[in-house]
Design a protein around this motif. Structure first.
Motif, PDB file in Angstrom:
ATOM      1  N   LEU A 116       0.838  -1.136  -0.104  1.00 27.65           N
ATOM      2  CA  LEU A 116       0.061  -0.049   0.013  1.00 27.65           C
ATOM      3  C   LEU A 116       0.920   1.171   0.155  1.00 27.65           C
ATOM      4  CD1 LEU A 116      -2.806   0.902  -0.128  1.00 27.65           C
ATOM      5  CD2 LEU A 116      -3.015   0.953   2.461  1.00 27.65           C
ATOM      6  N   VAL A 117       2.010   1.332   0.853  1.00 27.92           N
ATOM      7  CA  VAL A 117       2.781   2.558   0.879  1.00 27.92           C
ATOM      8  C   VAL A 117       3.599   2.578  -0.431  1.00 27.92           C
ATOM      9  CG1 VAL A 117       5.036   3.163   2.024  1.00 27.92           C
ATOM     10  CG2 VAL A 117       2.981   2.361   3.223  1.00 27.92           C
ATOM     11  N   GLN A 119       2.189   1.811  -3.395  1.00 26.84           N
ATOM     12  CA  GLN A 119       1.425   2.386  -4.292  1.00 26.84           C
ATOM     13  C   GLN A 119       1.081   3.845  -4.153  1.00 26.84           C
ATOM     14  OE1 GLN A 119      -2.145   0.085  -4.421  1.00 26.84           O
ATOM     15  NE2 GLN A 119      -1.236  -1.640  -4.140  1.00 26.84           N
ATOM     16  N   SER A 120       0.967   4.603  -2.901  1.00 24.02           N
ATOM     17  CA  SER A 120       0.731   5.579  -2.477  1.00 24.02           C
ATOM     18  C   SER A 120       1.670   6.457  -1.958  1.00 24.02           C
ATOM     19  CB  SER A 120      -0.514   5.595  -1.302  1.00 24.02           C
ATOM     20  OG  SER A 120       0.121   4.890  -0.099  1.00 24.02           O
ATOM     21  N   GLN A 169      -8.039  -3.005   3.658  1.00 22.99           N
ATOM     22  CA  GLN A 169      -7.088  -2.325   2.957  1.00 22.99           C
ATOM     23  C   GLN A 169      -7.235  -0.814   2.928  1.00 22.99           C
ATOM     24  OE1 GLN A 169      -4.867  -3.693   0.077  1.00 22.99           O
ATOM     25  NE2 GLN A 169      -4.758  -1.964  -1.353  1.00 22.99           N
ATOM     26  N   GLU A 170      -8.644  -0.519   2.964  1.00 25.04           N
ATOM     27  CA  GLU A 170      -9.209   0.993   3.340  1.00 25.04           C
ATOM     28  C   GLU A 170      -8.794   1.599   4.607  1.00 25.04           C
ATOM     29  OE1 GLU A 170     -13.469   3.535   3.557  1.00 25.04           O
ATOM     30  OE2 GLU A 170     -13.553   1.335   2.956  1.00 25.04           O
ATOM     31  N   TYR A 173      -5.192   2.422   4.584  1.00 20.88           N
ATOM     32  CA  TYR A 173      -4.966   3.674   3.821  1.00 20.88           C
ATOM     33  C   TYR A 173      -5.381   4.755   4.602  1.00 20.88           C
ATOM     34  CZ  TYR A 173      -5.700   6.972   0.027  1.00 20.88           C
ATOM     35  OH  TYR A 173      -5.597   8.052  -0.695  1.00 20.88           O
ATOM     36  N   ARG A 174      -6.521   4.701   5.369  1.00 26.12           N
ATOM     37  CA  ARG A 174      -7.080   6.048   6.108  1.00 26.12           C
ATOM     38  C   ARG A 174      -6.005   6.510   7.292  1.00 26.12           C
ATOM     39  NH1 ARG A 174     -10.163   8.177   2.620  1.00 26.12           N
ATOM     40  NH2 ARG A 174     -11.917   6.862   1.941  1.00 26.12           N
ATOM     41  N   LEU A 176      -2.772   5.561   6.933  1.00 29.23           N
ATOM     42  CA  LEU A 176      -1.551   6.075   6.370  1.00 29.23           C
ATOM     43  C   LEU A 176      -1.735   7.543   6.090  1.00 29.23           C
ATOM     44  CD1 LEU A 176      -0.632   2.983   4.334  1.00 29.23           C
ATOM     45  CD2 LEU A 176       0.612   3.818   6.050  1.00 29.23           C
ATOM     46  N   LYS A 177      -2.997   7.825   5.938  1.00 31.18           N
ATOM     47  CA  LYS A 177      -3.129   9.498   5.429  1.00 31.18           C
ATOM     48  C   LYS A 177      -3.121  10.183   6.530  1.00 31.18           C
ATOM     49  CE  LYS A 177      -5.817  10.725   2.206  1.00 31.18           C
ATOM     50  NZ  LYS A 177      -7.014  11.346   1.333  1.00 31.18           N
ATOM     51  N   LYS A 185       4.552   4.177   7.719  1.00 29.96           N
ATOM     52  CA  LYS A 185       5.254   4.275   6.213  1.00 29.96           C
ATOM     53  C   LYS A 185       6.543   4.124   6.502  1.00 29.96           C
ATOM     54  CE  LYS A 185       1.916   7.694   4.778  1.00 29.96           C
ATOM     55  NZ  LYS A 185       2.024   9.399   4.642  1.00 29.96           N
TER      56      LYS A 185
END
Length: 306
Positions: A116-117, A119-120, A169-170, A173-174, A176-177, A185
Motif C-alpha cells: 500500500l505504501v 502504491q501511495s 486495505q481501506e 489507507y485511512r 496512512l493518510k 510508512k
C-alpha cells in the motif's frame, strides 16, 4: 456537530457488535482474519506482552498502554496504532459488569502495508527522521465508518472472503493518510533507518537469550553503533539492551507459568548467567520475585501445571 453525532452513532453500533460477538470476558477471534474482539467486565492488573503491529479501538471503557517510560491513555475518542512489534504493558482502567470494557483489534499484515505504501507514497516523501512505533490519534468519522463496515461482515460471513480484504486495505489507507501515518510508512521504505531498526528488532527477538553485540547488529544493517542506538530509541522508546531485557523477562515469566522449573533455570534459559541479577530485574519489572509472582498468577488464573 453532525460529524460528532455521526461518530457517536457509529461508536454505539461498534459497542453493540462487540457485545454480540463476545458474550463473555476474554479475547475472541472472529471469522474475519486478523480481527479480534476483547471484553473485560472488570479493571485489570498490568499485563505485559509483545504487541504485534495492529490498530486498537476502545469502543467502551478506558485503557492505558506503557512503552518504556512512556504512558499512552486511550478511550472511545481515540485509537491506538502499533507499527512494530514492541514489548509493552497494558491495563484496563474503566470496566464493570454493567459497562464492560470493549475493544477491537485489527492486526496488520506487513506485506499489505508495504504494498500500500509502495502504491501511495512518492519517493520524495521519504524522511530520515525516525518516529515512535506507537501512537494515539483522535478518532474520526471516516475511520470508524470503515471499521464498522468491517465488523458488520460478521453478520454475513459469506461476504468476508471478498469484502474483508478490501475494507481492511481501506482502514490501513485511512491511517496512512493521517498526520501520524508516517509511523507506519517509515518501515515500508527500503533503506530507511526505521526499516533497518525493524531488522535489528527481528535479530534481537530471534537471539534474545544470547549476549547483545551492538557492533554485530550495527554491521548487519550498515549503521554505526551510535546511529543504531539513537534511531532504535526514537522508534521503540528504549535502548536495544532494554528491549532485549523486556523480551527475556516476558519469556521467563511464560516459562515459569507454564512449566515446572525453578526461577534460576528459567533465567538461564532466557540468557541470564546470574540468578541474583535475574531475580532483581524480574522483581523490578513485575513487582515481586519470580516464584511469588508466579504463585499469585496461578492462584488468580486457577492455573495448574502438569
Amino acid at each position: 456537530m453532525k460529524v460528532d453525532d455521526g461518530v457517536n452513532e457509529l461508536r454505539s453500533e461498534l459497542v453493540a457488535y462487540i457485545e454480540k460477538y463476545t458474550g463473555e470476558d476474554g479475547t475472541h477471534t472472529t471469522r474475519i482474519p486478523d480481527l479480534q474482539l476483547i471484553r473485560s467486565s472488570e479493571k485489570t492488573e498490568r499485563i505485559h506482552s509483545i504487541h504485534e503491529p495492529a490498530l486498537c479501538i476502545v469502543a467502551q471503557g478506558k485503557k492505558v498502554m506503557m512503552l518504556g517510560n512512556e504512558t499512552y491513555l486511550y478511550d472511545p475518542t481515540s485509537y491506538l496504532v502499533v507499527s512494530l512489534q514492541l514489548p509493552v504493558s497494558g491495563q484496563v482502567l474503566e470496566a464493570s459488569s454493567e459497562r464492560p470494557y470493549l475493544c477491537l483489534r485489527l492486526n496488520f499484515d506487513k506485506q499489505r502495508i508495504f504494498d500500500l505504501v509502495k502504491q501511495s507514497v512518492k519517493s520524495s516523501q521519504k524522511t530520515s527522521d525516525s518516529q515512535r512505533a506507537l501512537f494515539i490519534s483522535k478518532m474520526n468519522r471516516i475511520l470508524i465508518d470503515a471499521v464498522v463496515r468491517l465488523i458488520r461482515l460478521l453478520d454475513t460471513p459469506e461476504d468476508i472472503p471478498v469484502m474483508a480484504p478490501l475494507i481492511t486495505q481501506e482502514i490501513l489507507y485511512r491511517i496512512l493518510k493521517e498526520e501520524q501515518g508516517q509511523s507506519m510508512k517509515q518501515f515500508a521504505m527500503i533503506g530507511s533507518h526505521a526499516e533497518r531498526i525493524a531488522k535489528v528488532v527481528q535479530m534481537i527477538e530471534g537471539e534474545y537469550n544470547q549476549p547483545l553485540q551492538i557492533a554485530s547488529l550495527s554491521a548487519a544493517v550498515n549503521m554505526s553503533p551510535s546511529s543504531l542506538h539513537h534511531h532504535f530509541k526514537e522508534i521503540t522508546a528504549m535502548s536495544p539492551l532494554q528491549y532485549q531485557k523486556q523480551v527475556r523477562l516476558q519469556e521467563a515469566r511464560r516459562i515459569l507459568l507454564t512449566e515446572a522449573v525453578e526461577a534460576a533455570d528459567a533465567g538461564f534459559q532466557v540468557g541470564y548467567e546470574s540468578p541474583s541479577q535475574f531475580n532483581r530485574e524480574y522483581a523490578r519489572m513485575f513487582g515481586m520475585p519470580p516464584m511469588r509472582d508466579i504463585k499469585r498468577l496461578r492462584d488468580s488464573l486457577g492455573f495448574v501445571v502438569n
